[in-house]
Every structure is written in C-alpha cells, then in structure tokens.
Design a protein around this motif. Structure first.
Motif, PDB file in Angstrom:
ATOM      1  N   TYR A  25       0.841  -1.195   0.000  1.00  0.00           N
ATOM      2  CA  TYR A  25       0.000   0.000   0.000  1.00  0.00           C
ATOM      3  C   TYR A  25       0.871   1.238   0.000  1.00  0.00           C
ATOM      4  O   TYR A  25       2.058   1.192   0.305  1.00  0.00           O
ATOM      5  N   ALA A  26       0.274   2.340  -0.391  1.00  0.00           N
ATOM      6  CA  ALA A  26       0.949   3.635  -0.385  1.00  0.00           C
ATOM      7  C   ALA A  26       0.072   4.616   0.370  1.00  0.00           C
ATOM      8  O   ALA A  26      -1.140   4.619   0.214  1.00  0.00           O
ATOM      9  N   LEU A  27       0.691   5.424   1.187  1.00  0.00           N
ATOM     10  CA  LEU A  27      -0.065   6.319   2.063  1.00  0.00           C
ATOM     11  C   LEU A  27       0.489   7.729   1.974  1.00  0.00           C
ATOM     12  O   LEU A  27       1.674   7.960   2.213  1.00  0.00           O
ATOM     13  N   ALA A  28      -0.359   8.668   1.600  1.00  0.00           N
ATOM     14  CA  ALA A  28       0.039  10.070   1.551  1.00  0.00           C
ATOM     15  C   ALA A  28       0.091  10.633   2.957  1.00  0.00           C
ATOM     16  O   ALA A  28      -0.788  10.384   3.772  1.00  0.00           O
ATOM     17  N   MET A  29       1.144  11.395   3.236  1.00  0.00           N
ATOM     18  CA  MET A  29       1.359  11.931   4.569  1.00  0.00           C
ATOM     19  C   MET A  29       0.976  13.411   4.588  1.00  0.00           C
ATOM     20  O   MET A  29       1.509  14.196   3.789  1.00  0.00           O
ATOM     21  N   PRO A  30       0.075  13.809   5.473  1.00  0.00           N
ATOM     22  CA  PRO A  30      -0.256  15.235   5.565  1.00  0.00           C
ATOM     23  C   PRO A  30       0.971  16.028   5.989  1.00  0.00           C
ATOM     24  O   PRO A  30       1.698  15.638   6.896  1.00  0.00           O
ATOM     25  N   GLY A  31       1.214  17.124   5.318  1.00  0.00           N
ATOM     26  CA  GLY A  31       2.404  17.908   5.602  1.00  0.00           C
ATOM     27  C   GLY A  31       2.182  18.927   6.698  1.00  0.00           C
ATOM     28  O   GLY A  31       1.053  19.276   7.021  1.00  0.00           O
ATOM     29  N   THR A  32       3.266  19.412   7.276  1.00  0.00           N
ATOM     30  CA  THR A  32       3.162  20.446   8.303  1.00  0.00           C
ATOM     31  C   THR A  32       2.985  21.824   7.687  1.00  0.00           C
ATOM     32  O   THR A  32       2.502  22.736   8.348  1.00  0.00           O
ATOM     33  N   ASP A  33       3.400  22.004   6.430  1.00  0.00           N
ATOM     34  CA  ASP A  33       3.268  23.310   5.793  1.00  0.00           C
ATOM     35  C   ASP A  33       2.634  23.231   4.412  1.00  0.00           C
ATOM     36  O   ASP A  33       2.672  24.182   3.652  1.00  0.00           O
ATOM     37  N   ARG A  34       2.054  22.081   4.070  1.00  0.00           N
ATOM     38  CA  ARG A  34       1.343  21.900   2.816  1.00  0.00           C
ATOM     39  C   ARG A  34       0.389  20.729   2.988  1.00  0.00           C
ATOM     40  O   ARG A  34       0.473  19.981   3.968  1.00  0.00           O
ATOM     41  N   SER A  35      -0.552  20.595   2.063  1.00  0.00           N
ATOM     42  CA  SER A  35      -1.570  19.555   2.222  1.00  0.00           C
ATOM     43  C   SER A  35      -0.965  18.162   2.299  1.00  0.00           C
ATOM     44  O   SER A  35      -1.329  17.358   3.146  1.00  0.00           O
ATOM     45  N   ILE A  36      -0.047  17.865   1.410  1.00  0.00           N
ATOM     46  CA  ILE A  36       0.624  16.568   1.393  1.00  0.00           C
ATOM     47  C   ILE A  36       2.115  16.819   1.293  1.00  0.00           C
ATOM     48  O   ILE A  36       2.592  17.464   0.350  1.00  0.00           O
ATOM     49  N   GLY A  37       2.846  16.308   2.267  1.00  0.00           N
ATOM     50  CA  GLY A  37       4.287  16.507   2.268  1.00  0.00           C
ATOM     51  C   GLY A  37       5.042  15.411   1.553  1.00  0.00           C
ATOM     52  O   GLY A  37       6.102  15.645   0.975  1.00  0.00           O
ATOM     53  N   GLY A  38       4.504  14.200   1.591  1.00  0.00           N
ATOM     54  CA  GLY A  38       5.176  13.072   0.953  1.00  0.00           C
ATOM     55  C   GLY A  38       4.322  11.836   1.024  1.00  0.00           C
ATOM     56  O   GLY A  38       3.206  11.857   1.559  1.00  0.00           O
ATOM     57  N   VAL A  39       4.810  10.754   0.473  1.00  0.00           N
ATOM     58  CA  VAL A  39       4.071   9.492   0.404  1.00  0.00           C
ATOM     59  C   VAL A  39       4.995   8.366   0.848  1.00  0.00           C
ATOM     60  O   VAL A  39       6.191   8.375   0.548  1.00  0.00           O
TER      61      VAL A  39
END
Length: 493
Positions: A319-333
């Motif tokens: 699976y792949a999971l998008a990580m909510p960013g601290t300064d943007r909607s998605i910071g990484g996956v």
C-alpha cells in the motif's frame, strides 16, 4: 472492512484468487476534496482492486503552548523556550511544559550534530527497554537522508500532580513529583522524496521531581490517530520497529529490517528501475514527488502496523499512504511492500511498483477544497495505463472485455463508482480494465502529454467537473468522446 478511523480503507476489494500476491492494497489520505483510489492485481496480472479515500485527512495543526501568566513575579524558567522568556508563571503546568519543551529542543539539536549521548541524556536510565529503544531509534534515524529532522511539542499535554492539586496553581512541595503526557511531532522530510516536512506523532511521558528539576523522559509511545488534530499519527514508521537497514538509490530510499539485507538490496534495484520509468513516463505538471520512500518487510505483523492503525487483509501485497504535511496539504508518500508476496511473480513486481509509484508521484498535486472529486475510473485508469504504457495490452484485458462485449454488458460508458465498490470480482476487474482502456485510448488519440496535462488539471481542481476538464483538454464534447472510445474498444479488443 477493517476498522479505519480516517476512512482510507476500501469499501470493497477483490479477494485473493490463486496467488498470494493477487491484490495490492494502496491507501491515500490528505486529499480534502478528492476521492483517490489505488490499485490491486488479479491472478491474471492486471490491476483490479479498489481503495477509496472517502474520508480524507486535514492539515496537521499544532495546538498552542499553555498561556503564560505575565502578572506573576519571578525570574525566567531555566531551560524554557525563548517565547517564555518575557514572562514567568508559577503555574505547575507552565513550568512543566517549559522543561519538556526544552527536552524536545535538546533532542533536535543532539540529533542534528549526531550526538547520541545528548540525545539520550534525559531518558530514564533505570528503564533499559526505553533506553535501548531510544538508542536504536537514534541509530536508525541517522541512516536516513533527511532534509529536515526536528521534534516539536504539540499542545499543553496532560499534567498530573502527586497530591492531585490543579496544574493551574503554583502548588506546594506536596504537588511534586509531577508527570506530564504530551504529544510530540517528529517533523521530517526525506531527501529527494518529500516536498515538505511530514509529522510522525509520539506521546512523551516525563517526570519532573521538583519545581527546578529539568525532568526525565520515562515513557515514549506512538500517538493514536484519534488523538491528533489531523486524525493521522503516522506511527509506527520503519525506524520504530527494527534495527533498520536503508538502501539508497538515486530516486529511491528503501527501508526494512536489517536481517533482510539481501532482499532489500535486490528490491532497491528493482524499485529504482520502476522509479526511473515512472518519473520518465510523467509528462504533466510540476510539483510531483521527486522520488519514492518504500518500506519492505517479510513480516506480516509489521506489514499491518506501518503508518496505520487499520487491519490489513491477509491478501494485501502493498500500500501507499500520503502523509499530511506540516506546511502543505501533502508533504510526501510512503509505500509499504510485503517482500514474500512481491517475490510471487517476477513479471508482477515491476507493474505493482510502477502503479503505486504513479499514485505516489501525483499525490502532492492535490489542492484540497478545489474542483470536483476525482472519479475512480480516472485515478485507477491513469495509474494502470502509466504502469504499462510501454507495452501492449495484456491478453487478459482483451479477453475479459471481449467477453463483456459479447454478453451485451458493455455500456459504452466509463465504469461507475459502484463498479469499483462491489464484492462482484468480475465486475471490479472489468472496471479496472475499462478504466485502463479509457486512458490508453486518450493517449493513443491525443498523446501522452495531453493526457498528463488533463490529469494534472483534474487533480489540482482546475475545473468544476471531469467533463469540463475533458472538453478543455481534448476539444471534444464528453458524450462524443465516450462514444468514440466505445467504438475503439469494440474494435481493439
């Protein structure tokens, strides 16, 4: 359907057929306005499963520190953050928070300079399990290439005094020792992978023996998803579980247990090949993921824990999971792959990695609150087409869709949401195949660059509906486009 507090697991997915790697599950969170889906694979090698992120993640917002009582007299707290220097408070909660915040700052500075002794300095020396775990964490994190790696306290935490007195009062000697539980975010960005820092939230428990004691870390665990403002804790990461080995390639950071060194080396090379292909196949907008972070494990117990509190079905391959960013909607996956299932078929492995990497690649383009939801046929069809754009249609696709046509069950329309959300395995497989055919037709007719531009516009929410995006991108009314596609399908398969 497994328990999922933030809505990332599928309503329905295709069960395993004849091979242990039959399905790859993938998760995507953090897209407030999009319904994103990831792929699965049937016994024929085709991507046919479904995951829909219906309840999506929000921004990570840190709560403010406890207020400072600037009317109280006294000197500045030893070790308190700079923000507290202009005022002083005798409140127990404020005094304790200042000291734990100082511990957090010390940890960040110690890690930056590679000072294990300072990193462990305020960890309870009597708790050998905690001490050994933090020593292992330090060693693991030092193996990862970070652009950003810092710890930050979130909110005021929960303070418990020895005599039960209020943390809002100055307290007497009987109030001490005081214990505090506090959420602490490990904000990090992996070099060449993340577009911004992402948080992993821990719960720190500290004991402060007296009013002037610098406090000692006596417990550390992962925060629960429900106890974070985003509904997502991101715990445990690979560095929390094992003595970790890291394999770095130009576009891939692969992590896993140290004892799986040979598999990690082998699959890092395979993942790098998939990454080079995926990055090269994308011809759309900028702002995509520059590289990929993967965790590889042959332990099903670990596989089911990583980054998620949900239960993983026994047939899932990854699976792949998008990580909510601290300064943007998605910071990484982050991608997680079961090595035992990945080894099930040499032809399957690169397709699986390409498909998931395509989702990971475009995830940061999402703009929460803008445009229409991304339909499942577009998200899955795009990832499926990109994964196999360099090869002809697989016989299983033409065979299955021809059977659908011959039975009079081909409607000439792209698959509906319900086609992906049913327990009818054939219906789900056909939905994935038809979605793939739609994107393959668009690419054959208009070129890959226009298809990627269309997908970029759809993900970023430039238009209010998919039909608007189709018209703007290809200059043809959606009804005519679908009719032309249906005629092509009947002729091609």
């Amino acid at each position: 359907m497994p328990y999922d507090p933030y809505g990332l697991w599928p309503d329905a997915v295709e069960p395993r057929r004849s091979r242990p790697w039959a399905i790859c599950v993938a998760l995507l969170g953090g897209l407030l306005s999009l319904s994103f889906v990831f792929g699965a694979v049937s016994a024929g090698g085709r991507l046919v499963g479904l995951d829909t992120a219906e309840r999506l993640l929000g921004h990570v917002r840190s709560a403010s520190a406890p207020s400072i009582d600037r009317s109280a007299s006294g000197s500045t707290e030893p070790g308190a953050p700079a923000a507290d220097a202009s005022g002083y408070s005798n409140r127990i909660g404020t005094r304790v928070y200042a000291r734990v915040a100082a511990l957090v700052t010390t940890r960040s500075a110690a890690f930056e300079r590679g000072d294990e002794t300072a990193f462990l300095a305020r960890v309870d020396r009597q708790d050998t399990t905690l001490l050994d775990g933090q020593r292992r964490l330090f060693a693991n994190l030092r193996k990862v290439p970070f652009d950003t790696a810092r710890w930050r306290p979130l909110g005021a935490g929960t303070t418990v005094t020895a005599d039960g007195s209020s943390a809002e009062q100055a307290g007497t000697a009987a109030a001490w020792p005081v214990t505090v539980s506090l959420n602490v975010a490990f904000e990090h960005a992996i070099s060449g992978v993340d577009l911004g820092p992402v948080p992993e939230t821990y719960v720190w428990k500290a004991r402060c023996a007296g009013p002037d004691d610098p406090c000692t870390l006596i417990g550390l665990d992962g925060a629960a998803d429900d106890d974070t403002t985003s509904g997502f804790a991101g715990y445990p990461a690979a560095w929390d579980l094992w003595d970790m080995r890291v394999e770095r390639r130009p576009h891939v950071v692969l992590m896993g247990p140290g004892q799986d060194a040979a598999a990690l080396r082998r699959n890092a090379d395979l993942a790098e090949q998939a990454a080079v292909y995926t990055l090269g196949a994308w011809k759309g907008g900028s702002g995509t993921s520059p590289g990929f972070a993967l965790v590889l494990t042959s332990s099903r117990a670990s596989f089911g824990k990583l980054y998620s509190s949900g239960d993983v079905q026994e047939w899932a391959a990854g699976y792949a999971l998008a990580m909510p960013g601290t300064d943007r909607s998605i910071g990484g996956v982050r991608m997680v792959v079961d090595d035992d299932q990945l080894r099930g078929d040499a032809a399957f492995a690169p397709i699986l990695l390409r498909h998931e990497m395509t989702h990971a690649l475009v995830a940061p383009l999402a703009r929460p609150g803008r445009g229409a939801e991304l339909p499942t046929w577009l998200a899955e069809g795009f990832a499926d087409w990109q994964a196999e754009a360099d090869r002809p249609l697989a016989p299983v696709v033409t065979r299955n869709i021809r059977a659908l046509i011959d039975r009079g069950r081909f409607t000439g329309e792209p698959p509906a949401e319900g086609d992906f959300e049913t327990s009818d395995e054939d219906r789900v497989e056909n939905a994935y195949n038809l979605a793939h055919l739609m994107l393959r037709y668009l690419a054959k007719t208009f070129g890959a660059e226009r298809v990627c531009a269309f997908y970029t516009d759809s993900v970023t929410g430039r238009y209010g509906s998919t039909d608007e995006a189709l018209t703007a991108s290809f200059g043809i009314a959606p009804d005519r486009l679908r009719n032309d596609w249906a005629a092509w399908v009947r002729k091609t398969v």
